[in-house]
Write a protein that holds these residues in place. Sequence first.
Motif, PDB file in Angstrom:
ATOM      1  N   LYS A 104      -8.075  -2.191  -3.421  1.00 33.70           N
ATOM      2  CA  LYS A 104      -9.065  -1.502  -4.248  1.00 33.70           C
ATOM      3  C   LYS A 104      -8.760  -0.019  -4.189  1.00 33.70           C
ATOM      4  O   LYS A 104      -8.638   0.542  -3.106  1.00 33.70           O
ATOM      5  N   ALA A 120       0.995   4.207  -2.810  1.00 35.39           N
ATOM      6  CA  ALA A 120       0.735   5.605  -2.448  1.00 35.39           C
ATOM      7  C   ALA A 120       1.863   6.506  -2.969  1.00 35.39           C
ATOM      8  O   ALA A 120       1.622   7.607  -3.477  1.00 35.39           O
ATOM      9  N   GLU A 121       3.092   6.009  -2.850  1.00 31.94           N
ATOM     10  CA  GLU A 121       4.232   6.805  -3.296  1.00 31.94           C
ATOM     11  C   GLU A 121       4.180   7.012  -4.816  1.00 31.94           C
ATOM     12  O   GLU A 121       4.433   8.108  -5.312  1.00 31.94           O
ATOM     13  N   ALA A 125      -9.710   6.778  -2.651  1.00 30.94           N
ATOM     14  CA  ALA A 125      -9.692   6.001  -1.406  1.00 30.94           C
ATOM     15  C   ALA A 125      -8.949   4.692  -1.618  1.00 30.94           C
ATOM     16  O   ALA A 125      -9.101   4.047  -2.654  1.00 30.94           O
ATOM     17  N   TYR A 126      -8.106   4.329  -0.633  1.00 29.59           N
ATOM     18  CA  TYR A 126      -7.400   3.048  -0.624  1.00 29.59           C
ATOM     19  C   TYR A 126      -8.218   2.069   0.170  1.00 29.59           C
ATOM     20  O   TYR A 126      -8.536   2.332   1.321  1.00 29.59           O
ATOM     21  N   LEU A 127      -8.486   0.910  -0.401  1.00 27.66           N
ATOM     22  CA  LEU A 127      -9.301  -0.045   0.318  1.00 27.66           C
ATOM     23  C   LEU A 127      -8.630  -1.401   0.260  1.00 27.66           C
ATOM     24  O   LEU A 127      -8.950  -2.234  -0.575  1.00 27.66           O
ATOM     25  N   VAL A 178       1.673   9.881  -5.738  1.00 22.76           N
ATOM     26  CA  VAL A 178       1.768  11.219  -5.139  1.00 22.76           C
ATOM     27  C   VAL A 178       1.378  12.320  -6.143  1.00 22.76           C
ATOM     28  O   VAL A 178       0.523  13.163  -5.860  1.00 22.76           O
ATOM     29  N   ARG A 180     -10.494   3.398  -5.098  1.00 18.58           N
ATOM     30  CA  ARG A 180     -11.796   3.899  -5.526  1.00 18.58           C
ATOM     31  C   ARG A 180     -11.753   5.398  -5.742  1.00 18.58           C
ATOM     32  O   ARG A 180     -11.427   6.157  -4.841  1.00 18.58           O
ATOM     33  N   GLU A 210       0.812  -1.215   0.000  1.00 24.06           N
ATOM     34  CA  GLU A 210       0.000   0.000   0.000  1.00 24.06           C
ATOM     35  C   GLU A 210       0.852   1.274   0.000  1.00 24.06           C
ATOM     36  O   GLU A 210       0.578   2.221  -0.749  1.00 24.06           O
ATOM     37  N   SER A 211       1.891   1.298   0.821  1.00 25.24           N
ATOM     38  CA  SER A 211       2.636   2.561   0.910  1.00 25.24           C
ATOM     39  C   SER A 211       3.435   2.820  -0.369  1.00 25.24           C
ATOM     40  O   SER A 211       3.667   3.970  -0.739  1.00 25.24           O
ATOM     41  N   PHE A 212       3.817   1.744  -1.076  1.00 29.49           N
ATOM     42  CA  PHE A 212       4.540   1.949  -2.326  1.00 29.49           C
ATOM     43  C   PHE A 212       3.603   2.399  -3.447  1.00 29.49           C
ATOM     44  O   PHE A 212       3.964   3.216  -4.291  1.00 29.49           O
ATOM     45  N   ASP A 241     -15.053  -3.094  -9.562  1.00 24.79           N
ATOM     46  CA  ASP A 241     -15.035  -3.705  -8.239  1.00 24.79           C
ATOM     47  C   ASP A 241     -15.599  -5.115  -8.309  1.00 24.79           C
ATOM     48  O   ASP A 241     -16.811  -5.303  -8.346  1.00 24.79           O
ATOM     49  N   ARG A 292       2.916 -13.916   6.946  1.00 25.19           N
ATOM     50  CA  ARG A 292       3.241 -13.601   8.340  1.00 25.19           C
ATOM     51  C   ARG A 292       1.993 -13.369   9.182  1.00 25.19           C
ATOM     52  O   ARG A 292       2.003 -12.548  10.090  1.00 25.19           O
ATOM     53  N   TYR A 293       0.907 -14.069   8.863  1.00 24.82           N
ATOM     54  CA  TYR A 293      -0.336 -13.784   9.571  1.00 24.82           C
ATOM     55  C   TYR A 293      -0.752 -14.981  10.422  1.00 24.82           C
ATOM     56  O   TYR A 293       0.026 -15.890  10.643  1.00 24.82           O
TER      57      TYR A 293
END
Lengths: 415, 415
Positions: B224, B198-199, B215-217, B202, B226, B194-196, B261, B393-394
């Motif tokens: 997703k 987002a980067e 929106a990040y889902l 930008v 949206r 997710e953070s990559f 979706d 890792r969950y």
Amino acid sequence: MEGQKVVASIITIGDELLIGQTIDTNSAWMAQQLNAMGIWVHRRVAIGDVKEAIVKALDDESALSPIILITGGLGPTADDITKPTLAEYFGGTLVRDEATFKQVMEFFESRGLPPLQRNMDQALVPDVCTVLHNKRGTAPGMWFEKDGKVFVSMPGVPFEMKGLMEDHVLPRLKEHFQTPVVVHQTLIIAGMGESFVAERLVDFEAQLPANIKLAYLPSLGTIKLRLTAHGQDKLSTAASLSMQFHKLKDILADIVVADQDQPIAEVIGQLLLAKGKTVGTAESCTGGFIAHSMTLVPGSSAWYKGSVVSYANEIKTRMLGVKPETLAAHGAVSEAVVKEMVRGALGHLQTDYVIAVSGIMGPDGGTPEKPVGTVWVGVGNATETVAVKFQLRYDRYLNIQMTAAYAMNELRKII
Amino acid sequence: MEGQKVVASIITIGDELLIGQTIDTNSAWMAQQLNAMGIWVHRRVAIGDVKEAIVKALDDESALSPIILITGGLGPTADDITKPTLAEYFGGTLVRDEATFKQVMEFFESRGLPPLQRNMDQALVPDVCTVLHNKRGTAPGMWFEKDGKVFVSMPGVPFEMKGLMEDHVLPRLKEHFQTPVVVHQTLIIAGMGESFVAERLVDFEAQLPANIKLAYLPSLGTIKLRLTAHGQDKLSTAASLSMQFHKLKDILADIVVADQDQPIAEVIGQLLLAKGKTVGTAESCTGGFIAHSMTLVPGSSAWYKGSVVSYANEIKTRMLGVKPETLAAHGAVSEAVVKEMVRGALGHLQTDYVIAVSGIMGPDGGTPEKPVGTVWVGVGNATETVAVKFQLRYDRYLNIQMTAAYAMNELRKII
């Protein structure tokens, strides 16, 4: 709500909860944990990533509860509103927490990725909180105290929130608050509608002492009946609960599935383990959901061997030995076919028991004779084969889940 | 939130939500539906079956929102608090609704069961509401108006609530409120954190016009994204959204799964249908969950044939043709074994494509070389076999779900 109960509010922050893209599973889990230690969650509020909404919720809930647990609004792509708002609300400023910073850097190093600024900013925390170390992610928990009230902020990722609650929050709350003794016992029943169960329990409920409550918790295909006792002394509270629990169990003896809170697949696993037996499944309409339910149980490989998901008729024939003539004469959704599936699966999977299902889950595929929701369930072992028909009335998703629950209950009866 | 938006609050009533036995899936669904028609749910509040708590929530939320949707507290075993409280709050008394009464009687007659008093009482409604007919259950919906605000009470059973919303509540709200035009488009991506993402976005986010939000889902194994546009005019709002959506799709072209979706299993189904091909699965560690994901898609029988859930090694050998020597030399969780599972399943299930998985889901079963979370995913067709290793890792439940999502994404890449 007795005066002695300690109450709590849960605030969940995040637009994703309000636009409906995320189902809030955190609150239920948190409530269970708190409830088990005598803290009653009396309000849950969900709000968006909006400063004014957060401040209002903090004001409102702290006027009603001494414990305010907050989740969400802390991830690396969050809108950077929750943390500064909390810092301001409690009169602090954001500073770097070195332990968290070190962990963020190590996290990214171990993955061979350079951390972004937004990742490093996860280590910023208000200087007026106690940092709760999050060993499962990069957003730490934060514990604030103000006017005798406790506020705890945690990330919304369920896996991380649960870890923080178990490692830090629950033990700290236990130290902080005088909670009454709370004892639960749960009975799981199946095969009777909720209102009929309630009717059978009218006298039982009427004679319950004031400190013992009965809750109905319908879950798919089963009903959980939970007795909760409050008291001051652990031993006597547990003893009076136990007495009522045995009464309850006797009244419902004919429909009891388990006398503790556990999934029906786990009940089946225990029964099989005790007898040194195994089970396999032959699934048409449930498409693997029964296999999934069983293999969700840790250690299920000791009693669950496998499944043939025979969605196509040719697989019923080739891999389960269902006769083409039987399919032609009766159709795939029939007593004759599930019985052949049971016998075939016993041979092919070489297990002691088998569940087989065939049905029409919808939304299409129904006929006047076999409408959507028609399901045949077969269960069997070396010596017997039982087939039962159900008529379900839900949507595809629920029809699948209910079929699995009913089928597992039929298996349970013959083990 | 812009002034033009119509806002709503959702109140859920029921101790079962507060003790954590029921996960609230209703609110998310309701928010989605309201959001799609331009109504923003800005607060959700959950309270217990307590008169004072209900009155306080009605007061508080109606001070903040012109629309208050209430679910729960209406079933035949509910504590009879919500309906009398609503009647009193809106200044009415409970009377029998004949249409509902008739339906309750018919419902029980069709099942050959005598209705209980508590079932018949479902037909009692405050005389100051408009009754919303519930054709899926015995508790009707109730529509109240007071001081220009709309209050709607519905049962908490998801299936019944959804029916009432679709049949009555959404159309009535549409008539009642001037809502802005809201248009959504959702892009599904997989294979990047997710953070990559987002980067990478930008610059894209910075250039978005004020009326379009991203929106990040995150959902299991996929994200997703949206885009939501608000406006006054449907055509121009949709056009400007579409332009931004295409930009977004271009930027993320290498990781796009779908441009609408939908679950990844549905994407696979569409790809297979378009080529007239079929798929089957050979599942060890996911224990049928991939089969379940695929068969949840309505109409999946056109492209999904079946699965061998080979939880036990003997089933891998006997029903998938995995060589005992391969198992002995490499262990069940290995590249060699998943590749043999792929080849074996192609032959046994006779499908065009196959997914095979083998891994260690936890909590036990890990070793230093193969810790919990080690998974091999294999996908293949007549001409190729691809195997990929993942390290998860969950917890057990999430490891199973993530494995299924990753495996389906690997299959998607080769179709």
